[in-house]
Write a protein that holds these residues in place. Structure first.
Motif, PDB file in Angstrom:
ATOM      1  N   ALA A 118       0.836  -1.202   0.000  1.00 13.01           N
ATOM      2  CA  ALA A 118       0.000   0.000   0.000  1.00 13.01           C
ATOM      3  C   ALA A 118       0.871   1.253   0.000  1.00 13.01           C
ATOM      4  CB  ALA A 118      -0.930   0.001   1.209  1.00 13.01           C
ATOM      5  N   GLU A 119       1.942   1.254   0.795  1.00 11.24           N
ATOM      6  CA  GLU A 119       2.843   2.408   0.836  1.00 11.24           C
ATOM      7  C   GLU A 119       3.559   2.593  -0.500  1.00 11.24           C
ATOM      8  OE1 GLU A 119       5.301   2.019   4.309  1.00 11.24           O
ATOM      9  OE2 GLU A 119       3.549   2.154   5.641  1.00 11.24           O
ATOM     10  N   GLN A 148      11.478  10.363   2.168  1.00  9.17           N
ATOM     11  CA  GLN A 148      11.749   9.282   3.119  1.00  9.17           C
ATOM     12  C   GLN A 148      10.495   8.451   3.313  1.00  9.17           C
ATOM     13  OE1 GLN A 148      13.933  10.431   6.547  1.00  9.17           O
ATOM     14  NE2 GLN A 148      13.728   8.451   7.536  1.00  9.17           N
ATOM     15  N   ARG A 149      10.722   7.181   3.591  1.00 10.46           N
ATOM     16  CA  ARG A 149       9.633   6.257   3.907  1.00 10.46           C
ATOM     17  C   ARG A 149       9.796   5.782   5.342  1.00 10.46           C
ATOM     18  NH1 ARG A 149       8.038   3.002  -1.351  1.00 10.46           N
ATOM     19  NH2 ARG A 149       8.870   4.413  -2.906  1.00 10.46           N
ATOM     20  N   ASN A 150       8.670   5.609   6.015  1.00  7.88           N
ATOM     21  CA  ASN A 150       8.631   5.027   7.359  1.00  7.88           C
ATOM     22  C   ASN A 150       9.596   5.704   8.338  1.00  7.88           C
ATOM     23  OD1 ASN A 150       6.672   2.986   6.694  1.00  7.88           O
ATOM     24  ND2 ASN A 150       8.291   2.055   5.492  1.00  7.88           N
ATOM     25  N   LEU A 174       5.169   8.318   4.771  1.00  7.01           N
ATOM     26  CA  LEU A 174       5.919   8.937   3.680  1.00  7.01           C
ATOM     27  C   LEU A 174       6.172  10.401   4.012  1.00  7.01           C
ATOM     28  CD1 LEU A 174       3.810   7.633   0.646  1.00  7.01           C
ATOM     29  CD2 LEU A 174       6.032   6.748   1.385  1.00  7.01           C
ATOM     30  N   VAL A 175       7.390  10.854   3.735  1.00  9.59           N
ATOM     31  CA  VAL A 175       7.703  12.275   3.806  1.00  9.59           C
ATOM     32  C   VAL A 175       8.007  12.693   2.375  1.00  9.59           C
ATOM     33  CG1 VAL A 175       9.185  14.064   4.775  1.00  9.59           C
ATOM     34  CG2 VAL A 175       8.674  12.001   6.125  1.00  9.59           C
ATOM     35  N   CYS A 176       7.275  13.700   1.903  1.00  5.47           N
ATOM     36  CA  CYS A 176       7.387  14.132   0.517  1.00  5.47           C
ATOM     37  C   CYS A 176       7.635  15.632   0.443  1.00  5.47           C
ATOM     38  CB  CYS A 176       6.088  13.832  -0.239  1.00  5.47           C
ATOM     39  SG  CYS A 176       5.544  12.120  -0.165  1.00  5.47           S
ATOM     40  N   ARG A 177       8.059  16.078  -0.726  1.00  2.74           N
ATOM     41  CA  ARG A 177       8.160  17.500  -1.002  1.00  2.74           C
ATOM     42  C   ARG A 177       7.200  17.792  -2.144  1.00  2.74           C
ATOM     43  NH1 ARG A 177      10.593  21.535   0.674  1.00  2.74           N
ATOM     44  NH2 ARG A 177      12.274  20.482   1.767  1.00  2.74           N
ATOM     45  N   ASP A 178       6.403  18.840  -1.933  1.00  4.94           N
ATOM     46  CA  ASP A 178       5.468  19.318  -2.954  1.00  4.94           C
ATOM     47  C   ASP A 178       5.761  20.798  -3.132  1.00  4.94           C
ATOM     48  OD1 ASP A 178       3.432  19.708  -4.746  1.00  4.94           O
ATOM     49  OD2 ASP A 178       1.808  19.456  -3.298  1.00  4.94           O
ATOM     50  N   GLY A 179       6.594  21.121  -4.115  1.00  4.18           N
ATOM     51  CA  GLY A 179       7.055  22.496  -4.260  1.00  4.18           C
ATOM     52  C   GLY A 179       7.933  22.844  -3.076  1.00  4.18           C
ATOM     53  N   GLN A 180       7.577  23.907  -2.349  1.00  7.14           N
ATOM     54  CA  GLN A 180       8.342  24.324  -1.173  1.00  7.14           C
ATOM     55  C   GLN A 180       7.846  23.652   0.108  1.00  7.14           C
ATOM     56  OE1 GLN A 180      11.132  26.265  -1.299  1.00  7.14           O
ATOM     57  NE2 GLN A 180      10.852  25.938  -3.479  1.00  7.14           N
ATOM     58  N   VAL A 199       2.706  12.086   5.013  1.00  6.26           N
ATOM     59  CA  VAL A 199       1.597  11.302   4.459  1.00  6.26           C
ATOM     60  C   VAL A 199       1.341  10.058   5.295  1.00  6.26           C
ATOM     61  CG1 VAL A 199       0.711  10.108   2.412  1.00  6.26           C
ATOM     62  CG2 VAL A 199       2.209  12.117   2.142  1.00  6.26           C
ATOM     63  N   GLU A 200       0.099   9.892   5.685  1.00  7.70           N
ATOM     64  CA  GLU A 200      -0.360   8.665   6.346  1.00  7.70           C
ATOM     65  C   GLU A 200      -1.062   7.817   5.289  1.00  7.70           C
ATOM     66  OE1 GLU A 200      -1.382   5.801   9.317  1.00  7.70           O
ATOM     67  OE2 GLU A 200       0.228   7.243   9.044  1.00  7.70           O
ATOM     68  N   VAL A 201      -0.640   6.560   5.159  1.00  3.27           N
ATOM     69  CA  VAL A 201      -1.231   5.628   4.197  1.00  3.27           C
ATOM     70  C   VAL A 201      -2.041   4.616   4.985  1.00  3.27           C
ATOM     71  CG1 VAL A 201      -0.780   3.920   2.395  1.00  3.27           C
ATOM     72  CG2 VAL A 201       0.727   5.930   2.633  1.00  3.27           C
ATOM     73  N   ARG A 202      -3.310   4.477   4.652  1.00  6.06           N
ATOM     74  CA  ARG A 202      -4.182   3.535   5.366  1.00  6.06           C
ATOM     75  C   ARG A 202      -4.860   2.606   4.368  1.00  6.06           C
ATOM     76  NH1 ARG A 202      -2.840   3.405  10.539  1.00  6.06           N
ATOM     77  NH2 ARG A 202      -4.900   2.794  11.169  1.00  6.06           N
ATOM     78  N   LEU A 203      -4.679   1.318   4.598  1.00  8.96           N
ATOM     79  CA  LEU A 203      -5.331   0.270   3.830  1.00  8.96           C
ATOM     80  C   LEU A 203      -6.327  -0.400   4.744  1.00  8.96           C
ATOM     81  CD1 LEU A 203      -5.551  -1.697   1.380  1.00  8.96           C
ATOM     82  CD2 LEU A 203      -3.677  -2.986   2.432  1.00  8.96           C
ATOM     83  N   ARG A 204      -7.553  -0.479   4.307  1.00  7.80           N
ATOM     84  CA  ARG A 204      -8.581  -1.173   5.094  1.00  7.80           C
ATOM     85  C   ARG A 204      -9.092  -2.345   4.286  1.00  7.80           C
ATOM     86  NH1 ARG A 204     -11.384   0.404   9.935  1.00  7.80           N
ATOM     87  NH2 ARG A 204      -9.600   0.608  11.267  1.00  7.80           N
ATOM     88  N   ARG A 205      -9.129  -3.476   4.934  1.00  7.26           N
ATOM     89  CA  ARG A 205      -9.609  -4.701   4.292  1.00  7.26           C
ATOM     90  C   ARG A 205     -11.121  -4.715   4.140  1.00  7.26           C
ATOM     91  NH1 ARG A 205      -5.439  -8.744   5.167  1.00  7.26           N
ATOM     92  NH2 ARG A 205      -3.812  -7.795   6.397  1.00  7.26           N
ATOM     93  N   SER A 206     -11.804  -4.014   5.037  1.00  9.16           N
ATOM     94  CA  SER A 206     -13.262  -4.042   5.046  1.00  9.16           C
ATOM     95  C   SER A 206     -13.788  -2.697   5.510  1.00  9.16           C
ATOM     96  CB  SER A 206     -13.747  -5.133   6.004  1.00  9.16           C
ATOM     97  OG  SER A 206     -15.113  -4.981   6.275  1.00  9.16           O
TER      98      SER A 206
END
Length: 129
Positions: free
Chosen positions: A21-22, A38-40, A50-56, A61-68
């Motif tokens: 998912a990540e 960076q990840r985790n 996730l740590v990301c750069r979007d412009g400045q 980012v929190e990634v959530r996977l739900r099975r149900s």
């Protein structure tokens, strides 16, 4: 990853599904112009997927996977306590890298399955208290 829905089922490994998912989220965000820094990132008391750069701006980012959806879906699992742990980890990340004066935001990637069709991206999903 394909657009085929590979929703985790019985016998699947939750940790492996989380990693998938990540990875799917990272590819999705990179395709939309964000740089994955960076990840985790972990610290005592918190983690950022996730740590990301979007412009400045730095984007945590929190990634959530739900099975149900029986428990409210992926979004419902990001409680105020979870948000505090993400903010704590973000503060540690910024302190270690001397970036406390930069623009930051907290995004969520919600997945109901392991496919690009199952992604819901919520930019600026919550704010630090």
């Amino acid at each position: 990853m394909s657009d085929k829905d590979n929703t985790p089922g019985p016998g699947r490994n939750a940790a492996r599904d989380g990693e998938a998912a990540e990875e799917l989220a990272a590819r999705f965000l990179a395709a939309r112009g964000l740089s994955i820094l960076q990840r985790n990132f972990r610290c005592r008391g918190g983690e950022v997927d996730l740590v990301c750069r979007d412009g400045q701006a730095l984007v945590f980012v929190e990634v959530r996977l739900r099975r149900s959806a029986g428990y409210g879906g992926a979004g419902a699992s990001i409680t105020s306590a979870k948000q505090r742990r993400i903010v704590l980890a973000a503060e540690h990340y910024l302190a270690l890298r001397g970036g406390s004066d930069c623009d930051c935001r907290f995004d969520c990637i919600l997945l109901d399955g392991l496919s690009t069709a199952a992604i819901e991206w919520i930019p600026d999903a919550f704010a630090a208290p």
